[in-house]
Design a protein around this motif. Structure first.
Motif, PDB file in Angstrom:
ATOM      1  N   UNK A 185      -0.468 -11.512  -4.620  1.00  0.00           N
ATOM      2  CA  UNK A 185       0.662 -11.935  -3.874  1.00  0.00           C
ATOM      3  C   UNK A 185       0.328 -12.371  -2.187  1.00  0.00           C
ATOM      4  N   UNK A 186      -0.764 -12.491  -1.873  1.00  0.00           N
ATOM      5  CA  UNK A 186      -1.341 -12.811  -0.414  1.00  0.00           C
ATOM      6  C   UNK A 186      -0.302 -12.009   0.535  1.00  0.00           C
ATOM      7  N   UNK A 187      -0.431 -10.578   0.334  1.00  0.00           N
ATOM      8  CA  UNK A 187       0.102  -9.864   1.541  1.00  0.00           C
ATOM      9  C   UNK A 187      -0.510  -8.461   1.677  1.00  0.00           C
ATOM     10  N   UNK A 188       0.048  -7.606   2.735  1.00  0.00           N
ATOM     11  CA  UNK A 188      -0.700  -6.604   3.087  1.00  0.00           C
ATOM     12  C   UNK A 188      -0.370  -5.428   2.312  1.00  0.00           C
ATOM     13  N   UNK A 189      -1.091  -4.378   1.901  1.00  0.00           N
ATOM     14  CA  UNK A 189      -0.578  -3.281   1.546  1.00  0.00           C
ATOM     15  C   UNK A 189       0.638  -2.467   2.275  1.00  0.00           C
ATOM     16  N   UNK A 190       1.509  -1.951   1.463  1.00  0.00           N
ATOM     17  CA  UNK A 190       2.615  -1.890   2.025  1.00  0.00           C
ATOM     18  C   UNK A 190       2.578  -0.126   2.602  1.00  0.00           C
ATOM     19  N   UNK A 191       3.607   0.291   3.382  1.00  0.00           N
ATOM     20  CA  UNK A 191       3.477   1.717   3.570  1.00  0.00           C
ATOM     21  C   UNK A 191       3.838   2.442   2.465  1.00  0.00           C
ATOM     22  N   UNK A 203      -6.051   9.017 -11.771  1.00  0.00           N
ATOM     23  CA  UNK A 203      -4.979   8.262 -11.696  1.00  0.00           C
ATOM     24  C   UNK A 203      -4.835   7.439 -10.258  1.00  0.00           C
ATOM     25  N   UNK A 204      -5.075   8.166  -9.447  1.00  0.00           N
ATOM     26  CA  UNK A 204      -5.010   7.702  -8.152  1.00  0.00           C
ATOM     27  C   UNK A 204      -5.841   6.426  -7.775  1.00  0.00           C
ATOM     28  N   UNK A 205      -7.063   6.548  -8.428  1.00  0.00           N
ATOM     29  CA  UNK A 205      -8.012   5.670  -8.318  1.00  0.00           C
ATOM     30  C   UNK A 205      -7.717   4.344  -9.225  1.00  0.00           C
ATOM     31  N   UNK A 206      -6.989   4.424 -10.265  1.00  0.00           N
ATOM     32  CA  UNK A 206      -6.386   3.324 -11.161  1.00  0.00           C
ATOM     33  C   UNK A 206      -5.359   2.615 -10.282  1.00  0.00           C
ATOM     34  N   UNK A 207      -4.460   3.467  -9.980  1.00  0.00           N
ATOM     35  CA  UNK A 207      -3.267   2.843  -9.328  1.00  0.00           C
ATOM     36  C   UNK A 207      -3.573   2.235  -7.984  1.00  0.00           C
ATOM     37  N   UNK A 208      -4.592   2.879  -7.215  1.00  0.00           N
ATOM     38  CA  UNK A 208      -5.015   2.114  -5.970  1.00  0.00           C
ATOM     39  C   UNK A 208      -5.620   0.797  -6.467  1.00  0.00           C
ATOM     40  N   UNK A 209      -6.558   0.813  -7.458  1.00  0.00           N
ATOM     41  CA  UNK A 209      -6.969  -0.712  -7.790  1.00  0.00           C
ATOM     42  C   UNK A 209      -5.790  -1.677  -8.399  1.00  0.00           C
ATOM     43  N   UNK A 210      -4.658  -1.189  -8.750  1.00  0.00           N
ATOM     44  CA  UNK A 210      -3.891  -2.230  -9.462  1.00  0.00           C
ATOM     45  C   UNK A 210      -3.115  -2.646  -8.195  1.00  0.00           C
ATOM     46  N   UNK A 211      -2.857  -1.796  -7.001  1.00  0.00           N
ATOM     47  CA  UNK A 211      -2.073  -2.173  -5.964  1.00  0.00           C
ATOM     48  C   UNK A 211      -2.943  -3.143  -5.051  1.00  0.00           C
ATOM     49  N   UNK A 212      -4.170  -2.867  -5.011  1.00  0.00           N
ATOM     50  CA  UNK A 212      -5.108  -3.665  -4.287  1.00  0.00           C
ATOM     51  C   UNK A 212      -5.072  -5.141  -4.917  1.00  0.00           C
ATOM     52  N   UNK A 213      -5.149  -5.262  -6.333  1.00  0.00           N
ATOM     53  CA  UNK A 213      -4.915  -6.454  -7.150  1.00  0.00           C
ATOM     54  C   UNK A 213      -3.523  -7.281  -7.032  1.00  0.00           C
ATOM     55  N   UNK A 214      -2.364  -6.232  -6.966  1.00  0.00           N
ATOM     56  CA  UNK A 214      -1.341  -7.047  -6.606  1.00  0.00           C
ATOM     57  C   UNK A 214      -1.123  -7.672  -5.313  1.00  0.00           C
ATOM     58  N   UNK A 215      -1.724  -6.883  -4.193  1.00  0.00           N
ATOM     59  CA  UNK A 215      -1.740  -7.497  -2.947  1.00  0.00           C
ATOM     60  C   UNK A 215      -2.566  -8.715  -2.791  1.00  0.00           C
ATOM     61  N   UNK A 216      -3.716  -8.693  -3.544  1.00  0.00           N
ATOM     62  CA  UNK A 216      -4.488  -9.988  -3.482  1.00  0.00           C
ATOM     63  C   UNK A 216      -3.725 -11.142  -4.433  1.00  0.00           C
ATOM     64  N   UNK A 267      -6.593   2.626   1.658  1.00  0.00           N
ATOM     65  CA  UNK A 267      -6.281   3.243   2.919  1.00  0.00           C
ATOM     66  C   UNK A 267      -6.783   2.209   4.203  1.00  0.00           C
ATOM     67  N   UNK A 268      -8.098   1.939   4.017  1.00  0.00           N
ATOM     68  CA  UNK A 268      -8.699   0.914   5.064  1.00  0.00           C
ATOM     69  C   UNK A 268      -8.195  -0.303   5.200  1.00  0.00           C
ATOM     70  N   UNK A 269      -7.600  -0.916   4.229  1.00  0.00           N
ATOM     71  CA  UNK A 269      -7.236  -2.433   4.278  1.00  0.00           C
ATOM     72  C   UNK A 269      -5.660  -2.278   4.932  1.00  0.00           C
ATOM     73  N   UNK A 270      -4.921  -1.128   4.553  1.00  0.00           N
ATOM     74  CA  UNK A 270      -3.631  -0.821   5.079  1.00  0.00           C
ATOM     75  C   UNK A 270      -3.886  -1.258   6.728  1.00  0.00           C
ATOM     76  N   UNK A 271      -4.819  -0.369   7.376  1.00  0.00           N
ATOM     77  CA  UNK A 271      -5.069  -0.542   8.712  1.00  0.00           C
ATOM     78  C   UNK A 271      -5.544  -1.754   9.141  1.00  0.00           C
ATOM     79  N   UNK A 272      -6.610  -2.201   8.535  1.00  0.00           N
ATOM     80  CA  UNK A 272      -7.160  -3.704   8.932  1.00  0.00           C
ATOM     81  C   UNK A 272      -6.115  -4.536   9.043  1.00  0.00           C
ATOM     82  N   UNK A 273      -5.096  -4.907   8.176  1.00  0.00           N
ATOM     83  CA  UNK A 273      -4.202  -5.839   8.320  1.00  0.00           C
ATOM     84  C   UNK A 273      -3.185  -5.749   9.345  1.00  0.00           C
ATOM     85  N   UNK A 274      -3.258  -4.767  10.101  1.00  0.00           N
ATOM     86  CA  UNK A 274      -2.383  -4.323  10.912  1.00  0.00           C
ATOM     87  C   UNK A 274      -2.868  -4.079  12.311  1.00  0.00           C
ATOM     88  N   UNK A 275      -4.271  -4.211  12.614  1.00  0.00           N
ATOM     89  CA  UNK A 275      -5.050  -3.898  13.820  1.00  0.00           C
ATOM     90  C   UNK A 275      -4.064  -4.911  14.790  1.00  0.00           C
TER      91      UNK A 275
END
Length: 357
Positions: free
Chosen positions: A77-83, A62-75, A143-151
């Motif tokens: 919407x053109x935004x960062x992964x949120x906290x 479930x975590x894998x599926x939801x993470x995929x959905x969140x990555x696709x939503x961020x793509x 998790x990696x994309x969250x930090x990469x967009x905030x460096x």
């Protein structure tokens, strides 16, 4: 797994403390999880990795599926992964009881909730991508994309091979063993306390001899870049606290080619084999060094702490539905082997490596 409102994972229960009611509820809960995944309970059991209970397998899927959905939503919407998206993923993720990180355990404890994503050097000396990273790659990518967009600008060159994912323990004062370069750390959750204490000029010795003077970082909002080989620890806290620690293993030049390619595909900004470990932070000076020495040039800091205002608000170009679908299709796909690193697999890999020379 430490998630409120969920039944006991009976594979983790202590002998004599699991009741018939626990077993019945656990059976019902696994059936419900299987329904959410469109699977049968028997399929969950058959696909579980080595050491995974059916309960853990279901929640991680479930975590894998939801993470995929969140990555696709961020793509899209053109935004960062949120906290919040990171926190929801952490809450979904079921942790192993890790008995190996003895240097972080409070007295009397024999395990902590801690998982390593990315590169690992195991107790046989083998350097490889962890099984969790291969089975649930979009959790790692998120998790990696969250930090990469905030460096921040002065830390754009930060690289990492590994992410330690921690839950609900206050690490005692300790030193990491063999990190290469600095670590970034951020805490998530609803908690009070839990600041990071850090001795930036610690070069080793008895931890009881550390000076009282130290740096303390509030990780509830900001980010901290520090040298994990120097002494550090977490203050007591109340509530639910998670943390992500991004760092590079000292054995990073030994990454196998196939693991390097996998890691690049899920967003790891890997260091060069000749990377300078002190390109962002200066080396520790020690606490017994005599005062009065004048640096010959402007020194790098011993740590960097970033308040929210200093953290970039990265934006990406929004993607069309077709582009999002294309990106999703190109992502590293989960692998479902029960084990990736058993004795026979290690032997075959050694023979293959020997044939290359």
């Amino acid at each position: 797994a430490p998630r409120g409102g969920e039944p006991l994972d009976i594979s983790k229960g202590e002998d004599g403390k699991i009741t018939d009611v626990d077993r019945a509820i656990n059976t019902w809960y696994i059936r419900e999880l299987a329904k959410q995944l469109g699977m049968k309970p028997a399929e969950l059991s058959a696909s579980a990795g080595w050491g995974e209970s059916v309960h853990i397998r279901a929640l991680r899927l479930l975590a894998q599926r939801e993470a995929s959905e969140r990555l696709e939503a961020a793509d899209r919407e053109g935004r960062m992964i949120t906290d919040d998206e990171v926190l929801l993923t952490l809450k979904r993720w079921p942790f192993y009881r890790n008995p190996w990180r003895k240097n972080v355990m409070q007295p009397g404890k024999t395990w902590v909730f801690s998982d390593s994503l990315g590169l690992l050097r195991d107790r046989q000396g083998d350097v490889h991508l962890t099984a969790c990273s291969r089975r649930y790659p979009q959790v790692v990518e998120l998790f990696g994309r969250w930090l990469k967009d905030r460096l921040p600008d002065d830390a754009k060159g930060f690289t990492w091979t590994t992410i330690n994912v921690n839950c609900n323990y206050a690490a005692v004062t300790h030193r990491d063993n063999g990190n290469f370069g600095p670590s970034f750390i951020k805490a998530f959750g609803e908690f009070e306390g839990g600041a990071l204490d850090y001795w930036p000029d610690d070069t080793g010795g008895n931890l009881e001899d550390l000076p009282k003077s130290k740096q303390s970082f509030d990780l509830t909002e900001g980010l901290a870049l520090f040298n994990g080989n120097c002494a550090h620890g977490v203050q007591p806290f109340k509530g639910s606290r998670y943390s992500l620690v991004y760092f590079t293993l000292g054995c990073h030049p030994s990454i196998k080619h196939e693991d390097r390619e996998r890691m690049k595909s899920i967003g790891f900004p890997l260091p060069a084999t000749n990377e300078d470990p002190f390109k962002l932070l200066r080396p520790p000076k020690g606490y017994l060094k005599k005062a009065g020495a004048t640096p010959t040039k402007k020194e790098l800091p011993a740590y960097r702490c970033y308040e929210p205002a200093a953290i970039p608000n990265g934006r990406r170009k929004p993607k069309s539905a077709a582009e999002v679908k294309k990106i999703a299709k190109a992502r590293l796909q989960p692998e479902n082997a029960r084990s990736f690193y058993n004795t026979e697999q290690r032997r075959a890999q050694r023979e293959e490596d020997n044939m290359e020379f």
